[in-house]
Design a protein around this motif. Structure first.
Motif: not given
Lengths: 327, 428
Positions: A111-122, A135-140, A143-151
């Motif tokens: 999760s440290k290497s991908v772009e996260l969504l749904d990171v709660p504010q407040g 943040g929302n953990p279903h980032y895989w 497909p761009l996150n899949g690419r980043r995960m492989a990297e």
């Protein structure tokens, strides 16, 4: 005979002792990560995953067998963001394996290497249901996150085994090419660099000779859909789909009649014709909403192995795209 | 239950504590990383379990009295508490189980620690204060402090982890309401096998409610600690897919001293000294269903243990001629329980238990007594709205063999409990 046997034994021992002889033992928490790790590590690792893809990783328990596997791991790769928090620390702690504890090189939180969504504010409260503060953990499912995960996996493997770094990066390049081609089609890639295509696609620009998943889902761009759990936002975001609501009133809380009634009204107002959910949820709620709205129910695996056809990461996305692009 | 998450306490506390500081430097705060963020990461996880229940039963003199009179187990009172001592039992009506206040975290690269204060309405107890190593080689781990022994399956679980409101009879009768929880040291070893094999040895001081302990008045010099030794083994075969299985075996032995008021006149009149041993086995199977919210999950667990008290009569004010003779008590018991997730978030469970299948006492007078067994059947239904809360209805129907004959008792519990704050994940 005796001499020959001794010779063979000596040779075998020499091989076993030499660097590069023993494959790395990689344990991934999910089948998706395991597939990416296999692609990158190639023949230099034995990869296994804790989740089989058929169960919800939120609801696993720390089984003794998991501990036995973590004991000999050289690298433990996790989704992070508390997706595995029901069982991960008891397994790692129980394994007594110093090399894979959080904070060491043998522990990789993707999760440290991908772009996260749904990171709660407040301010957060558990009254909001099962929210993930990081943040929302279903980032895989992007497909761009899949690419980043492989990297990220390739980088870590190269750090663990610098002698094999060249091979890991070659495998990574091969995987990236395959992924890019599935995403945009071979023709589009002839006209532009993959990185450029990802950027242009994200901005919603026209791409000449577009093929692949991007072309298949292009007609659905901007259209709404409803999902069971908040687990499809990364996928939807990548392909420009709008998630209008969830069948769950709050994350981790099963659908209620009152919530479904409200959802039906929203879906009618926004002309939503698609309900997407994982196989491990009951389809009852979806069928009810479908009966009221006429929306099509798509049950798709969100992890490798979740359905027999989802044999690897690319096949998993193939399947989801194919299901969603059906008319 | 409560098997996830230990997150919210910290961010929430963070938000509360940082807000005023932010307000002062409103303009720059958005860009500056929170200066306390890293420090906050060093705070231990803090959680509290609030656990209340409503209880009713229909025995003649109270369930505590019945449990204290179960034939064969009845002579087990720790010294100094008198023959009329009743087992810890729930009150009819509202009960509040102790508030479990837990702090846990990583100490440094070498150790982690957990402290649990059990706070009752009128007193507080240090339930757990344990330190454990995190960096030993060869699969070794050392634990020290005050902790629950890892023998068997249920002993190391806290009451909020149990699938039933109450603990099995054999635990309560052999080791008291807290199980084997004591000051001591444990060394355990995870074997380099392709399947799970964990072995452990423990030495405890021996301050148990029902065994080993002695708080004497001088007639019997107290044995020096550590007074108890425990050994156990756990094996988890690799099962495919969503199945989990674990077998365990255990044995323990320790010195045991008792004093009694045989004629009930309020003064201690005889003293016994010797040792208590117990051994047993446990098995747990869990099936993790591919459905969500625990629907279709199934768990089956069973434990058996057998106890032997081998004591010598050291002094007897009323019958001095018996001094030097021995008193041997052998008792055993087991329970089998199953739970099944019949709907999302709903579970049903059944438990069957027996104590005293072996139930013999060899008295100092040379006579032997042979008692019958007691049994209990329990059924429960629980609802888990989220990972952090649970409601449970339980009924027990027991048939207890006591000195006064067989007594049938029905018990009912309605339980409501929540986990507040950052609570760590649980073991298998």
């Amino acid at each position: 005979m005796g001499k020959r046997l001794m010779g063979a034994l000596t040779l075998a021992l020499a091989f076993a002792a030499g660097a590069g002889a023993t494959p790395l033992n990689i344990v991934a928490t999910t089948s998706d990560i395991a597939d990416l790790a296999k692609a990158v590590a190639g023949e230099h690792a034995v990869v296994s995953s804790i989740c089989t893809g058929t169960e919800d990783p939120h609801y696993l328990t720390a089984k003794p067998g998991f501990i036995a596997r973590a004991r000999t791991a050289d690298l433990w790769i996790a989704v992070g963001l508390e997706l595995e928090s029901a069982w991960e620390l008891p397994v790692l702690n129980g394994s007594r394996n110093r090399h894979v504890q959080p904070g060491t090189d043998g522990y990789l939180d993707l999760s440290k290497s991908v772009e996260l969504l749904d990171v709660p504010q407040g301010p957060l409260s558990r009254a909001m249901g099962d929210v993930h503060p990081g943040g929302n953990p279903h980032y895989w499912l992007d497909p761009l996150n899949g690419r980043r995960m492989a990297e990220a996996i390739a980088e870590r493997l190269a750090r663990l085994r610098p002698d094999l770094a060249g091979e890991f990066y070659a495998n990574l390049a091969q995987f990236r090419n395959a992924l890019d081609e599935r995403m945009f089609g071979a023709k589009a890639l002839q006209g532009a660099k993959a990185e450029t295509l990802w950027k242009r696609h994200a901005r919603g620009e026209e791409i000449p000779n577009l093929g692949g998943w991007a072309a298949q889902l292009a007609p659905r761009r901007g259209q709404g859909l409803v999902t069971y759990h908040k687990s499809w936002i990364y996928f939807a975001n990548r392909f420009g789909l709008r998630v209008v609501g969830e069948l769950e009133p709050q994350p981790g809380i099963p659908p209620t009649a009152a919530h479904l009634a409200k959802l039906v009204a929203t879906m009618k107002a926004e002309q939503v014709d698609l309900i997407l959910q994982e196989p491990f949820y009951s389809t009852k709620a979806a069928e009810r909403v479908s009966a009221a709205t006429g929306a099509r129910v798509v049950v798709a695996a969100n992890s490798v192995g979740g359905r027999p056809e989802a044999t690897d990461y690319l096949a998993l996305l193939d399947r989801i795209v194919a299901e969603l692009s059906k008319e | 239950m409560f098997s996830k998450r230990y997150w919210l306490g910290l961010p929430l506390a963070a938000a509360l504590f940082v807000a005023p500081a932010r307000a002062q430097t409103a303009d720059s705060a958005a860009e500056t990383p929170d200066p306390f963020l890293n420090l906050k990461a060093f705070n231990p996880d803090v959680s509290a379990i609030v656990d209340m229940f409503y209880y009713d039963e229909n025995s003649d003199e109270g369930m505590g009295h019945v449990a204290g009179e179960i034939a064969g187990f009845g002579h087990a009172h720790a010294a100094g508490e008198g023959e009329e001592h009743h087992h810890h039992a729930a009150d009819k009506g509202f009960n509040l189980r102790h508030l479990e206040l837990q702090f846990s975290g990583t100490v440094d690269p070498y150790f982690k620690a957990t402290a649990i204060a059990a706070i009752d309405l009128d007193d507080a107890e240090m339930e757990v204060a344990e330190i454990e190593t995190t960096g030993l080689p060869f699969g070794l781990k050392v634990k020290g402090g005050k902790f629950f022994s890892d023998f068997g399956y249920l002993n190391a679980q806290h009451s909020h982890e149990w699938d039933f409101v109450d603990q099995p009879l054999i635990y309560q009768l052999a080791l008291g309401s807290h199980g084997l929880n004591d000051k001591g040291v444990q060394v355990s070893w995870l074997a380099p096998t392709p399947f799970y094999l964990l072995a452990g040895v423990e030495a405890f001081q021996g301050d148990n409610e029902q065994a080993f302990a002695y708080h004497g008045d001088g007639e019997l010099p107290e044995d020096d600690g550590p007074r108890v030794g425990v050994g156990w083994l756990k094996i988890g075969p690799n099962l495919p897919g969503n199945h989990g299985l674990q077998f365990g075996a255990f044995a323990a032995t320790g010195t045991h001293q008792e004093e009694h008021d045989g004629d009930g006149d309020g003064t201690t009149d005889h003293w016994l000294d010797g040792d208590t041993s117990f051994w047993g086995a446990d098995a747990v199977y869990k099936y993790n269903s591919p459905q969500s919210y625990g629907q279709g999950d199934f768990a089956l667990q069973a434990e058996y243990f057998s106890r032997k008290k081998d004591l010598d009569l050291v002094a007897h004010d009323l019958a001095p001629h018996l001094v030097g003779n021995s008193r041997i008590d052998e008792q055993d018991g087991y329970y089998v329980q199953a739970t099944y997730g019949f709907l999302p978030r709903w579970r049903a469970g059944l438990r069957w238990e027996q104590v005293g299948l072996t139930n013999e006492s060899e008295l100092p007078s040379g006579e032997t007594e042979d008692f019958g067994s007691s049994d209990r059947a329990s059924a429960m239904i629980d609802f888990t709205p989220s990972h952090f809360s649970r409601l449970r209805l339980q009924a027990n129907q027991g048939s207890y063999e006591t000195a006064e004959g067989t007594e049938d008792v029905t018990e009912v519990y309605v339980q409501w409990m929540v986990s507040l704050g950052a609570h760590g994940a649980h073991n298998f």
